[in-house]
Write an enzyme that holds these catalytic residues in place. Sequence first.
Site, PDB file in Angstrom:
ATOM      1  N   ASP A 245       0.749  -1.240   0.074  1.00 39.55           N
ATOM      2  CA  ASP A 245      -0.090   0.058  -0.040  1.00 39.55           C
ATOM      3  C   ASP A 245       0.900   1.297  -0.049  1.00 39.55           C
ATOM      4  O   ASP A 245       2.157   1.136   0.295  1.00 39.55           O
ATOM      5  CB  ASP A 245      -0.917  -0.010   1.265  1.00 39.55           C
ATOM      6  CG  ASP A 245      -2.320   0.763   0.919  1.00 39.55           C
ATOM      7  OD1 ASP A 245      -2.243   1.335  -0.030  1.00 39.55           O
ATOM      8  OD2 ASP A 245      -3.206   0.506   1.621  1.00 39.55           O
TER       9      ASP A 245
ATOM     10  N   ASP B 285     -10.881   1.717  -2.855  1.00 40.72           N
ATOM     11  CA  ASP B 285     -11.384   1.467  -1.657  1.00 40.72           C
ATOM     12  C   ASP B 285     -12.645   1.552  -1.546  1.00 40.72           C
ATOM     13  O   ASP B 285     -13.247   1.066  -0.580  1.00 40.72           O
ATOM     14  CB  ASP B 285     -10.784   2.411  -0.710  1.00 40.72           C
ATOM     15  CG  ASP B 285      -9.432   2.268  -0.133  1.00 40.72           C
ATOM     16  OD1 ASP B 285      -8.772   1.274  -0.571  1.00 40.72           O
ATOM     17  OD2 ASP B 285      -8.755   3.112   0.557  1.00 40.72           O
TER      18      ASP B 285
END
Length: 694
Positions: A449, A517
């Site tokens: 990430d 997301d």
Amino acid sequence: MLEISETGRTWLLSGPASSYAVHLTADDVLLHLHWGSRIELADAEELAGRPLPAERGFESPIDGREEYPVEGGPRFVRPALSVRTDERRGTEWSFESYETSGDTEGDELRLRFRDGGLAITLHYRMRGDAVERWVALDNEGPEAVELLRADSATWTLPDREDWRLSHLHGRWAAESRLTSAPITYGEKVIGSRRGHTGHQYLPWVALDTDATEERGEVYGCALGWSGSWRIAVAQLSDARVQITGGVGHDESGLLRLAAGESFTTPVFAGLWSDGGFGGASRAWHAYQRAYVIPDADRDRPVLFNSWEATEFDISEEQQGTLARRAAAIGVELFVVDDGWFGARTSDRAGLGDWTPNRDRFPGGLKPLADYVHALGMQFGIWVEPEMVNADSDLYRAHPDWVQYQPGRKRTEFRNQLVLNLAREDVQEYLWNYLDTLLTSTPIDYVKWDFNRSFTDAGWPVEPYPQRLWTGHVHAFYALLDRLRAAHPGVAFESCSGGGGRIDLGVMSRTDQVWTSDNTDPLDRLAIQHGFGQIHPARVMAAWVTDSPNAMLNGRVSSLRFRFVSAMAGVLGVGGDLTQWSEEELAEAREWVELYKEIRPVVQRGDLHRLRPPQGGLSAVQYVLGDETVVLAWLQAQSYGEPVPALRLRGLDPTASYECLETGEVHRGAVLLHHGLRVGLRGDLDAAVLRLRRI
């Protein structure tokens, strides 16, 4: 195929359906000749013989026609190359030589120019019908050269009227949304000044005049760079259109090349198709599966990710419970997300300390990994190596390792700072920790990430222009390459708060990407529609999460709708399975089993967008050999009107196809011209239909 004229000054690269040609004039001006449908060398030579426009007082005859415009001389267009030394600015280059090579990767052409001590090599490589272009700059002189701008390529479009520009825009949780608009005189500039690719734009543009989904010429360009970037599309005063793109967002200074140093730009790929936007997408997908994505012929497993189920409140026992439920519904890869390391009980601490939290995992991660493997699944973890919390052992020991400007406040987003990955000591620290982690624990998968854009990007000991911006990306690539070489069985996913780092550069080093997301199944249809314009389903991770959608909008949707939405890419599950009923778990098991059956077709087949997600009915179709899969979604049914039939594509009109869901047999011509009824009704309904050629 690469062909060269007898004069050695006209070069023609050709793929199965397209050609690209350039010509060097007697005055060593490199002109663009052709990009489009396949032509012969004689055609390119005729184009090379056409005279340039007559010189007029306020116009340059080479503007809009030059292959790679540099700054200086009789030019007024945006330069692709802008350099300066202590004595002068601009480029006055001359042609030196050309070289060619060819292998299974494609035919390559290298055109070498020189301006004093600066060697400039333009690279071309034909892979299928994709033209890859990049530039190598070598300072072979005694003095330093400052690169203000070094773009990978300038693309010149043929003379047409009424060009239209399509690109992808968005923000966090709303990435990859497609927009199109006519080009007007002037420039349209998209890009990122954030240090990573960004949620706001993907580095891709497409241009057409009258194309539809299945018909018409489409010109597309995609940049392979995971840092700050810029693409400028310009309609010049004579209506000619050029596209220039590369590293960096402005001309404030890219980097400084000392004597003996070099810089190579990333690939800026271009692709022409006469099959409309659908044909262009299928060509991009085929190019990436063949030449970009590692092990693209290997289907990605169904995964479970623990984040939305647990967030930071995790433990070995709790993860084991989720793992048992995940295995029971057929999941193949179990991923422990954030919270397994250091003092990471919230987003305020722990980043940088990549050792398991012993309160949560007393024996480290290995006991959980062994347990997950015993359940028949692979084991994965989440990491964010390029970031650090101020509340961490790493930052307390090395506060100088982060990006910062002296005398300025160190801005924090998500309570974190960005490590200066351009530093060799930072690179070695991350390599040692990550290599040790992957060596000591049987890890099969890493979700990498990047949740923080560059803000106060500075490196106090490094003189301007600083290597930080490009050096960070190159170090990120090198670290991934090194880890993949040392641990070839480990797969990597690129994530940046969702879709903030998606481009051809990172895609060449990772096995899939986290698209957004936003896991709401309805929002995802538009996000996935845009993503698929350039990138294939084989890399597009999509999750089934809980209903109501707790993170964004509280929308209620059926398990059917959530699964069929996520089955358009690499299927994952991210809900709290401990709260799912036995009926929901049983239904989920059936959807996972169905996805495994259609997975090869979805992940490796040709994509046809049957109806866009603009309200009402939308659908996509995948074709691989004799197999066809249709995914259809009904957002809302109005006034009781019947749902229209779906006209399929990519089928043999003379063949017959059996629908495995109904047992009905349909002629290909009927499916192509009259369509297939999908039996949807009401709101947020969905269906999967499989057809097999008889």
